[in-house]
Write an enzyme that holds these catalytic residues in place. Sequence first.
Site, mmCIF file in Angstrom:
data_model
loop_
_atom_site.group_PDB
_atom_site.id
_atom_site.type_symbol
_atom_site.label_atom_id
_atom_site.label_comp_id
_atom_site.label_asym_id
_atom_site.label_seq_id
_atom_site.Cartn_x
_atom_site.Cartn_y
_atom_site.Cartn_z
ATOM 1 N N ASN A 12 0.955 -1.201 0.038
ATOM 2 C CA ASN A 12 0.066 0.033 0.132
ATOM 3 C C ASN A 12 0.839 1.129 0.082
ATOM 4 O OD1 ASN A 12 -1.835 2.213 0.611
ATOM 5 N ND2 ASN A 12 -2.251 1.175 2.510
ATOM 6 N N LYS A 14 0.163 4.231 -0.194
ATOM 7 C CA LYS A 14 -0.616 5.480 0.343
ATOM 8 C C LYS A 14 -0.287 6.555 -0.503
ATOM 9 C CE LYS A 14 0.004 3.490 4.558
ATOM 10 N NZ LYS A 14 0.040 3.391 6.189
ATOM 11 N N HIS A 96 -9.403 0.798 4.971
ATOM 12 C CA HIS A 96 -8.209 1.048 5.522
ATOM 13 C C HIS A 96 -8.240 2.100 6.950
ATOM 14 C CE1 HIS A 96 -4.021 2.619 6.077
ATOM 15 N NE2 HIS A 96 -3.785 1.449 5.992
ATOM 16 N N GLU A 98 -6.843 4.424 7.798
ATOM 17 C CA GLU A 98 -6.755 6.012 7.432
ATOM 18 C C GLU A 98 -7.965 6.399 6.904
ATOM 19 O OE1 GLU A 98 -3.021 5.355 5.464
ATOM 20 O OE2 GLU A 98 -2.196 4.863 7.327
ATOM 21 N N GLU A 168 -5.233 -4.997 10.630
ATOM 22 C CA GLU A 168 -3.955 -3.968 10.797
ATOM 23 C C GLU A 168 -4.245 -3.186 12.169
ATOM 24 O OE1 GLU A 168 -2.116 -2.639 6.932
ATOM 25 O OE2 GLU A 168 -4.120 -1.674 6.908
ATOM 26 N N GLY A 174 2.543 2.552 10.664
ATOM 27 C CA GLY A 174 3.479 3.464 10.371
ATOM 28 C C GLY A 174 4.134 4.012 11.783
ATOM 29 N N SER A 214 3.446 -1.986 10.302
ATOM 30 C CA SER A 214 4.855 -1.983 10.440
ATOM 31 C C SER A 214 5.654 -3.362 10.071
ATOM 32 C CB SER A 214 5.361 -1.432 11.849
ATOM 33 O OG SER A 214 4.982 -0.320 12.095
HETATM 34 P P1 PGA Z 1 2.942 0.387 7.372
HETATM 35 O O1 PGA Z 1 1.508 0.524 7.021
HETATM 36 O O2 PGA Z 1 3.504 -0.965 6.936
HETATM 37 O O3 PGA Z 1 3.603 1.585 6.971
HETATM 38 O O4 PGA Z 1 2.706 0.370 9.022
HETATM 39 C C1 PGA Z 1 0.779 -0.536 6.651
HETATM 40 C C2 PGA Z 1 -0.628 -0.168 6.217
HETATM 41 O O5 PGA Z 1 -1.233 0.838 6.527
HETATM 42 O O6 PGA Z 1 -1.239 -0.923 5.367
#
Ligand code: PGA
Length: 251
Positions: A12, A14, A96, A98, A168, A174, A214
Site C-alpha cells: 500500500n 498510500k 483502511h 486511514e 491492521e 506507520g 510496520s
Molecule cells: P505500515 O502501513 O507498513 O507503514 O505500518 C501498513 C498499512 O497501513 O497498510
Amino acid sequence: MASQRKFFVGGNWKMNGNKASIDGIIQFLNAGPLDPNTEVVVSPPAIYMEYVRGKLDQKIGVAGQNCYKVEKGAFTGDISANMIKDIGCEWVILGHSERRNVFGESDQLIGEKVKYALSQGLKVIACIGEKIEEREAGKTEEVVYRQMQAIVDNVAPDQWANVVVAYEPVWAIGTGKTATPAQAQEVHQKLRAWVAKKVSEPVANSLRIVYGGSVSAANCKELGGQSDIDGSLVGGASLKPDFVQIVNATQ
Ligand code: PGA
C-alpha cells in the site's frame, strides 16, 4: 501460513511517490525474483494506477486504495470500482484505517463499498483493526468483530474467494511498533473462528487473513510463520526493495 491458502502480500503506497520514484519501484518489482507461490498486489495512488499497470509485470496485481459505492455521478474527487476495472486493474483496498480514522468512513459505508466493488467483479482487500485505546480497554475482539460484521453482511457466499481480510492494529501502522507474532496470531485465530461461526467452516478455512502494521524485512518471516497469518499488507516498506524480501517471506 496454512498450506491450503496462497500467501498474499499487498503493498500500500498510500499518498507517496512520483513518476520517477515509481519507476524505481516498478524496476525492483519486475526484477524480483518474486516467489511464484505468493500472490502480490500493489496499490499506487489512483492517479498513477494506469501508469503502473502499463509497466508492471502482469503477474503482479494492481489495486485502488479506495473507491466509492456507485458506478458514477456527482461525487467530486472520488473514483468508482468500474473505473478501476476499466483501466485493467482488479483489486481495491477498502476500509483502511486511514480512510476510517482520517476521513471518517463508517463501518456501514465500508460495507456498502465492499458490496458494490464485489458486484462489479473487483477483488477486495478489506481492512479492520483496533486503536490503542480500544486494545488497552480490552475491546480488541469487540471492535474487530463489529468491523467484520459490516463486511460479512455485504459479501455473498460465492464471493468470498474474492476477499482478503487485512488485520491492521491502528497502533502498529506507520509507527514501527509491530504487533508481536503471538499478538497478531491470537487475533487472526479468533477472527478465523468467528468467521467459521458467522459464515461457514469452509470460508474460514480458505479466507486469507493478512497482517498489516510496520511489517518489515526483519519481522516478515516470523509473522508469516504463524498458522493463521496468510501474508501481509505493507505500507512504508512497500516503497523499498525490502518489499521483495517480504514477498518471499515463506521461502
Ligand atoms: P505500515 O502501513 O507498513 O507503514 O505500518 C501498513 C498499512 O497501513 O497498510
